[in-house]
Each structure stands twice: as structure tokens, then as C-alpha cells.
Scaffold this active site. Structure first.
Site, PDB file in Angstrom:
ATOM      1  N   GLU A  56      30.759 -21.474  57.880  1.00 46.42           N
ATOM      2  CA  GLU A  56      29.544 -21.874  57.176  1.00 46.42           C
ATOM      3  C   GLU A  56      29.715 -23.230  56.495  1.00 46.42           C
ATOM      4  OE1 GLU A  56      29.872 -17.309  56.707  1.00 46.42           O
ATOM      5  OE2 GLU A  56      31.194 -19.039  57.003  1.00 46.42           O
ATOM      6  N   GLY A 301      58.540  -4.830  81.018  1.00 51.56           N
ATOM      7  CA  GLY A 301      58.806  -4.036  82.203  1.00 51.56           C
ATOM      8  C   GLY A 301      58.139  -2.678  82.137  1.00 51.56           C
TER       9      GLY A 301
END
Length: 369
Positions: A56, A301
Site C-alpha cells: 500500500e 531421494g
């Protein structure tokens, strides 16, 4: 509350700004803001790094830089304006001071110090303030921040690269390269979108990866997190070069002499063991969240992938599938107990399918379990 076609258009613009700012702003949400008056955009902005302007404020500054003033404008903001004093003053207060005429937020901020107070502050000042425009899209953009503040863990994305029959390596461990250079470049871009990258000791021992963003521009390298319960990875592994990116090491080893070589390289140790002498994965994710990690990418893995899935700690997966077959004996993506019933299969929702070079890229979500 009903919103016009123009409201939708300007909020979409704000969401694009937010998406581009998400990584930069972390651990804050990367909010976007667009100021509109009489059908014309008079200012726009997105959240900067921690301690700097929120969206803002950037939009208001942009408005003044154009020689205009924001009085009477509508502010389209992707997350409810903050109402509390943190590192910066409350944005809701600044919007009131600037005499903004209307505020449209995509969603209410669930953070406990805001949680509707920003909208209430604006309404109390006589500003027409509402939330709920394109909320689903905003939740997607802000998913990392929302996960950290509501679930106390990062939003977790698991990346996998496999052949079309789901194999990540040959039985002898050979895996480079299954996917194309185009797919690998896309992975580097994906890394750059995340606060941290998680891998396991097996991957470090087998591949000695750097796990840095190299093939695309990256303003801030992700933190690398290694799960190594017994400190089996060598301290001189590439991933422990903290000059290229920070590295955190999750372990259950408390022996200071064994920890010393890693500490000497600048590695941050995260002690988080469970009763069985393994790294407690839910605790690790909570620790990462407590250290400001909004989004976590997993490059590991089958063992660690499977453990995360079994613990219901994976939110989505991005899978790169190469147009090859590796056969039944090759290694798979996930270590998972054998199923005895198809009712136990893991449900997925396919969110996106695209080609990256010659490879198929799938983005899928995991159902809450």
C-alpha cells in the site's frame, strides 16, 4: 458483497504484482496493491523486503511520483491491510490518512495481529472496505505465508524428475541426466521461487549437489536444508559451501566434536531428533517456519520423499517426466509401503500440465490426509 468486472480486472493486476514479490518479501506476504480513480490506475506497488515498505505504501508513493494524490481512490490489495505496529506502521492507518475512498481486499489476513482488524479500522473511519474478491487466487499466491501462520510449517512442494514410467535412476544409481536441459533450467527457476530447499543425506552422498539457483537470475539464494540424522555427509561436500548459499543441517547428533567441522564452514545446526534416533520431520518443518521459511522445495531421494508423504507433509509436487522407459528394476520416486488395497492409493489433483522442452511437467496437489 458483489464486485464488478472492473473490480476483478484491477484485483488480477494486484495479484500479478503480489506473485512477483512473494519471494522478495518473505517471511512477510508478498502483497500487491493497485490504486484506481475514475477508471484509471494512478498508482501501484508490491511489498518490498522485510522492514521496508508494504504494498500500500509503495502504491501511494507511486501515485505521488506521477504527480497525483490518492484521495478518493479505490485501493485493490491482495491481503487485508495491516492494522498493527510491527517493523513498519499500520497500512490501514496510512490509507485513512491519505483519504482513500474504498478498499477492496482479496482476503482477510489470518495473522493474529490483523485478522479482520484492518478492515474494521478502515470501516470505522468511514471507508467502504470489504474482502473476498478473488480469494481463491489470493490464497494460492499467499500460500506460503498462510501455511506458516496457520499451520506453523512451510508450504511444501516436492520436485521429482523421472522417466515416463516413474523411475529416477537406474538400479546402479546412474541418474544424470534423465530430463532435458530445458527441464533442468525450469527447476532452477522453481528453486528461485522458494525460501528453502530440502534434501537428504543419501542425495548428498550420491550426487554431491550444490542445490543453488544458477541457470536463471536470482536475487536471493534459497536456504539449503540437509536432513542427516547421523552426520554421514562429509563436511567438505558442495552443499556445505555457505559462501554460495546458507546451509542448515538437521541432525540428532549432539557430539560437539562431530558438529565442529560443519560449524567451521558456517553451517547452522538444527537439532530435532525423534524417539527412534531419526530427524523428526514435523518438528523440522515447525523449526523452519519459526525461522521465517514460508515455502520449502524438496529435492531428495525416494526415502525422504516417501517419509514426507507418509507424514502428510507434502502439499504439492512438480514432476518432470522424460519420454523414456527405464524398466521395472530401476529406482522409483517414492519409498512407500506395499499397498494391499487400491483404496489405500494416494489421491492427487492435477493442477497444471505443460511441455518443457521434450519433457512433460505436471503440477499436482495432495489431498489433505
Amino acid at each position: 458483497m458483489s464486485f464488478s468486472a472492473a473490480d476483478h480486472l484491477y484485483m488480477q493486476q494486484a495479484l500479478r504484482l503480489a506473485a512477483a514479490a512473494t519471494r522478495r518479501a518473505a517471511p512477510n506476504p508478498g502483497v500487491g496493491c493497485v490504486l484506481v480513480r475514475d477508471g484509471v490506475v494512478i498508482g501501484q506497488g508490491a511489498t518490498l523486503k522485510v522492514g521496508a515498505d508494504h504494498a500500500e505504501i509503495q502504491a501511494i508513493k507511486d501515485c505521488y511520483a506521477r504527480g497525483l494524490t490518492p484521495a478518493g481512490a479505490t485501493a485493490y490489495v491482495t491481503l487485508e491491510p495491516c492494522s498493527h505496529h510491527g517493523r513498519t506502521p499500520p497500512c490501514a492507518e496510512r490509507l485513512i490518512t491519505e483519504k482513500i475512498g474504498r478498499v477492496v481486499a482479496a482476503m482477510v489476513d489470518p495473522y493474529h495481529e490483523v485478522a479482520g482488524r484492518g478492515i474494521a479500522m478502515l470501516q470505522a473511519a468511514g471507508i467502504n472496505a470489504s474482502a473476498g474478491l478473488l480469494e481463491a487466487e489470493a490464497r494460492r499466491v499467499h500460500r506460503g505465508f498462510l501455511s506458516r501462520v496457520t499451520r506453523q510449517r512451510p508450504f511444501v512442494t516436492l520436485k521429482g524428475a523421472a522417466t515416463l514410467d516413474g523411475k529416477t535412476a537406474l538400479l546402479n544409481g546412474v541418474s544424470q541426466w534423465i530430463t532435458s536441459a530445458d527441464a533442468r533450467r525450469d527447476v532452477h527457476a522453481l528453486r528461485g521461487e522458494h525460501c528453502a530447499i530440502l534434501t537428504g543425506s543419501g542425495t548428498v552422498l550420491a550426487d554431491n549437489p550444490q542445490l543453488t539457483v544458477r541457470e536463471v537470475a536470482c536475487a536471493q539464494q534459497p536456504v539449503r536444508v540437509v536432513v542427516d540424522s547421523q552426520l554421514l555427509t562429509p563436511p567438505d561436500a558442495a552443499i556445505y559451501d555457505t559462501g554460495s548459499a546458507p546451509t542448515w543441517l538437521a541432525t540428532v547428533v549432539s557430539d560437539s566434536a562431530r558438529q565442529a567441522p560443519y560449524l567451521a564452514r558456517g553451517v547452522k545446526l538444527l537439532p530435532c531428533g525423534d524417539a527412534l534416533g531419526r530427524v523428526d520431520l514435523p518438528q523440522l518443518l515447525q523449526t523452519l517456519a519459526a525461522n521465517g521459511i514460508n515455502t520449502l522445495m524438496v529435492e531428495a531421494g525416494a526415502g525422504l520423499n516417501g517419509a514426507l508423504l507418509q507424514a502428510a507433509l507434502v502439499d504439492e509436487a512438480v514432476l518432470y517426466l522424460a519420454p523414456y522407459l527405464a524398466g521395472d528394476a530401476a529406482r522409483g520416486l517414492f519409498a512407500w509401503p506395499a499397498l494391499t488395497s487400491l483404496a489405500d492409493k494416494v489421491p492427487l489433483t492435477i493442477n497444471d500440465v505443460r511441455m518443457v522442452g521434450c519433457d512433460l511437467r505436471l503440477s499436482v496437489s495432495f489431498a489433505a490426509r
